[in-house]
Design an enzyme around this catalytic site. Structure first.
Site, PDB file in Angstrom:
ATOM      1  N   CYS A 316       0.829  -1.216   0.000  1.00  0.00           N
ATOM      2  CA  CYS A 316       0.000   0.000   0.000  1.00  0.00           C
ATOM      3  C   CYS A 316       0.854   1.252   0.000  1.00  0.00           C
ATOM      4  O   CYS A 316       1.854   1.322   0.712  1.00  0.00           O
ATOM      5  CB  CYS A 316      -0.850   0.074   1.262  1.00  0.00           C
ATOM      6  N   ARG A 412     -12.210   0.542  -6.399  1.00  0.00           N
ATOM      7  CA  ARG A 412     -11.803   0.356  -5.015  1.00  0.00           C
ATOM      8  C   ARG A 412     -11.268   1.674  -4.435  1.00  0.00           C
ATOM      9  O   ARG A 412     -11.304   1.912  -3.248  1.00  0.00           O
ATOM     10  CB  ARG A 412     -10.671  -0.690  -5.029  1.00  0.00           C
TER      11      ARG A 412
END
Ligand code: XMP
Length: 491
Positions: A316, A412
Site C-alpha cells: 500500500c 476500489r
C-alpha cells in the site's frame, strides 16, 4: 469476556490519547496459562461461517483465484476471490471452488442414453470428473459410465452410445438421505468409486464419491457449507454491486466482501444495504474502516462483519499518496471496541508479515485476519515463479497499483472512478517463493497456537478479551529479533 470499556488497564493506557500504534510497537504479555498450544481452539465465527483457522486470503489478483481459495478452505480458512474479473468470470471461479469437494453432489452432471462415448469423454475432461450417471430425460437413472468402463475403448467405438459401455445391470444405488458413513460402507462393500442416490421413483437425486470421502478424511478442519462443499468468498464493489452479487449468489458464494479502500462512505453503506436486502442468506463483510464511527455506519447498514485497515498493507502507498490511514494495532482496537457493542466480528486486514503479527491482531480484538503478502508467494497463488539473484520469487501487486487499476476493481479507490485518471495507491512488487498453502498455514496456525499458550488463552475469544499488550521501545524491538549473532538459517 470483558464488555466495552472494560479492557484491562494496560490496554487502556496503551491505546489512550492520539498516538496510534502498530505491530512492532507492541507485544502480547505472557500470562498465567493452563493451556498447551496443541489443545487450544482457534475456531472463529464470522456471520454464518465457522472457520477453524481464522485466516482469510486477500481479494487480490496476485493472491486469490480458485486454486488458492480451494487450498485455504481445505486448511480451515477461507479465500476471497478478487474482482479484477467480469462478474461471469468471477462466478465461474466460485463454481470451481464449490465443485472441488462435496459431501453429496446434489446436482450431478449427467448424460442421456443417446449421448455418445465421445460426448462422455468431452464432458468428463471438461469437468475433470471420472464418471457420469446416465439418466432418461425425466431424470430416471439407467446406468453409470466411469473411466473404468471405457479404459480400453478403441477410437472407432467413440461414436457409439454410452449405453453400450455403461454399468446398468446390478447398478449399486442408495436412497436419498444416505449419510457419508453409510455411503462409505456401501462403496467399500461393492468396491466401487461412485454411489448414485435415487429417490422413491428411481430419479437421480445425488452422487457420493470415494474421492470426496477421502478429501473429508484428509482435511478434517476444512471450512464446509451445509452440503459439504468448500466455503468461498468473493470481492464485490460499489459500481456493479447487484449484477455481480446475483451471479455470485447463483454460483453458491458464502461471503460477499465489499472491497474498497475507504468503507466509511455513502457508496459502501448503500452497497451493504443492497446486498443484505437482495441476498440476506449471504454473509456480508463491509469495509475497510479504521474508526468506531466507520464500524457503526456499516453495522447499521446491515454488515454481518466489518473489515479493518487503511494503508497497512505491505504493497500500500495510500498513507504516502493520500496522507491518510491508521496504524493497524490502534485501528483494530478501536474498531473491535465498537464492533463488540454491536455483537459483530471484525477482520483485521493488512500489514501482517509474521505469525506473531497474527497473534497481536487477535489480542487487539480481531476475530479473523486477512493476509495477502504472506500467501502471494505460495504454489497456489496466481502467476509463475521467477528466478532473480539466485532466489525464487512470485509477483505481488497492490490492487491500487497502476497495473491492477487497469482492471475492473479500480473503483476500489476514489480516483479509480475516473478511467484514465488513476492515482495509484499501491506498488507492483515480488515476494519470496513460500511453498504450499498447506505448509504455510500450518506454520501460521502453529504460531497462533503458540501465542495463545503464552497468553493463557484457550480459545480465540479468550485471546481477544483476556490478553494484555505492552508497548515496547525501539530497543525492545531490536531485542525481539535475533541479535548479536550471524544468522545462518532464518526459517
Ligand atoms: P498485506 O500486508 O497482507 O495486505 O500485503 C493486504 C491488504 O492490503 C490492501 N491492499 C491495498 N491497500 N493499496 C492499498 O492502500 C493497494 O494497492 C492495495 N492492494 C491491497 C487490501 O486490504 C489487502 O487485503
Amino acid at each position: 469476556m470483558a464488555a466495552t470499556g472494560e479492557y484491562l488497564d494496560p490496554n487502556k493506557g496503551l491505546f489512550a490519547g492520539s498516538q496510534a500504534l502498530t505491530f512492532d510497537d507492541v507485544l502480547v504479555v505472557p500470562g498465567y496459562s493452563e493451556v498447551l498450544p496443541d489443545n487450544v481452539d482457534t475456531t472463529a465465527v464470522l456471520g454464518g461461517i465457522e472457520l477453524r483457522v481464522p485466516l482469510i486470503s486477500a481479494a487480490m489478483d496476485t493472491v486469490t483465484e480458485a486454486p488458492l481459495a480451494i487450498a485455504m478452505a481445505r486448511e480451515g480458512g477461507i479465500g476471497i476471490l478478487h474482482r479484477n474479473l467480469t462478474p461471469a468470470e468471477q462466478a465461474e471461479q466460485v463454481d470451481l471452488v464449490k465443485r472441488a469437494q462435496a459431501g453429496m453432489i446434489s446436482n450431478p452432471i449427467s448424460l442421456p442414453p443417446t449421448a455418445t462415448l465421445d460426448d462422455a469423454e468431452t464432458l468428463m475432461a471438461t469437468h475433470k470428473i471420472s464418471g457420469v450417471p446416465i439418466c432418461e430425460p425425466d431424470g430416471r437413472l439407467v446406468g453409470i459410465l466411469t473411466n473404468r468402463d471405457i479404459r480400453f475403448c478403441t477410437p472407432d467405438e467413440y461414436g457409439q452410445p454410452v449405453t453400450d459401455f455403461m454399468t446398468s445391470d446390478g447398478l449399486v444405488t442408495a436412497p436419498v438421505g444416505t449419510t457419508l458413513e453409510g455411503a462409505k460402507a456401501v462403496l467399500h462393500k461393492y468396491r466401487i468409486e461412485k454411489l448414485p442416490l435415487v429417490d422413491g421413483d428411481g430419479l437421480l437425486a445425488g452422487l457420493i464419491t470415494v474421492k470426496d470421502i477421502d478429501k473429508r478424511i484428509e482435511k478434517p478442519n476444512a471450512s464446509l457449507d451445509a452440503s459439504g462443499r468448500l466455503r468461498v468468498g468473493a470481492a464485490i464493489g460499489v459500481t456493479d454491486t447487484a449484477e455481480r452479487a446475483d451471479l455470485l449468489a447463483q454460483a453458491g458464494v458464502d461471503m460477499l466482501v465489499i472491497d474498497t479502500a475507504h468503507g466509511h462512505t455513502a457508496g459502501v453503506i448503500e452497497a451493504v444495504r443492497t446486498i443484505k436486502k437482495g441476498w440476506p442468506e449471504i454473509t456480508v463483510v463491509g469495509g475497510n474502516v479504521v474508526t468506531a464511527e466507520g464500524v457503526d455506519a456499516l453495522v447499521e447498514a446491515g454488515a454481518d462483519v466489518v473489515k479493518v485497515g487503511v494503508g497497512a498493507g505491505s504493497i500500500c502507498t495510500t498513507r504516502i499518496v493520500a496522507g491518510a490511514g491508521m496504524p493497524q494495532m490502534t485501528a483494530i482496537y478501536e474498531c473491535a471496541m465498537a464492533a463488540r457493542a454491536h455483537g459483530v466480528p471484525i477482520i483485521a486486514d493488512g500489514g501482517v508479515v509474521t505469525s506473531g503479527d497474527i497473534v497481536k491482531c487477535f489480542a487487539a480484538g480481531a476475530n479473523a485476519v486477512m493476509v495477502g503478502n504472506l500467501l502471494a508467494g505460495t504454489d497456489e497463488a496466481p502467476g509463475d515463479l521467477e528466478l532473480v539473484d539466485g532466489a525464487m520469487w512470485k509477483t505481488y501487486r497492490g490492487m491500487g497499483s497502476a497495473g491492477a487499476m487497469r482492471g475492473r476493481a479500480a473503483d476500489r479507490y476514489g480516483s479509480g472512478q475516473t478511467p484514465g485518471k488513476h492515482v495509484p495507491e499501491g506498488v507492483e512488487a515480488r515476494v519470496r517463493y513460500a511453498g504450499s498453502i498447506s505448509d504455510l498455514i500450518g506454520q501460521m496456525a502453529g504460531g497462533l497456537r503458540s501465542g495463545m499458550g503464552y497468553a493463557g488463552a484457550a480459545d480465540i475469544e479468550e485471546l481477544r478479551t483476556r490478553s494484555r499488550l505492552v508497548r515496547i521501545t525501539q530497543s525492545g524491538l531490536r531485542e525481539s529479533h535475533p541479535h548479536d549473532v550471524a544468522v545462518m538459517r532464518d526459517e
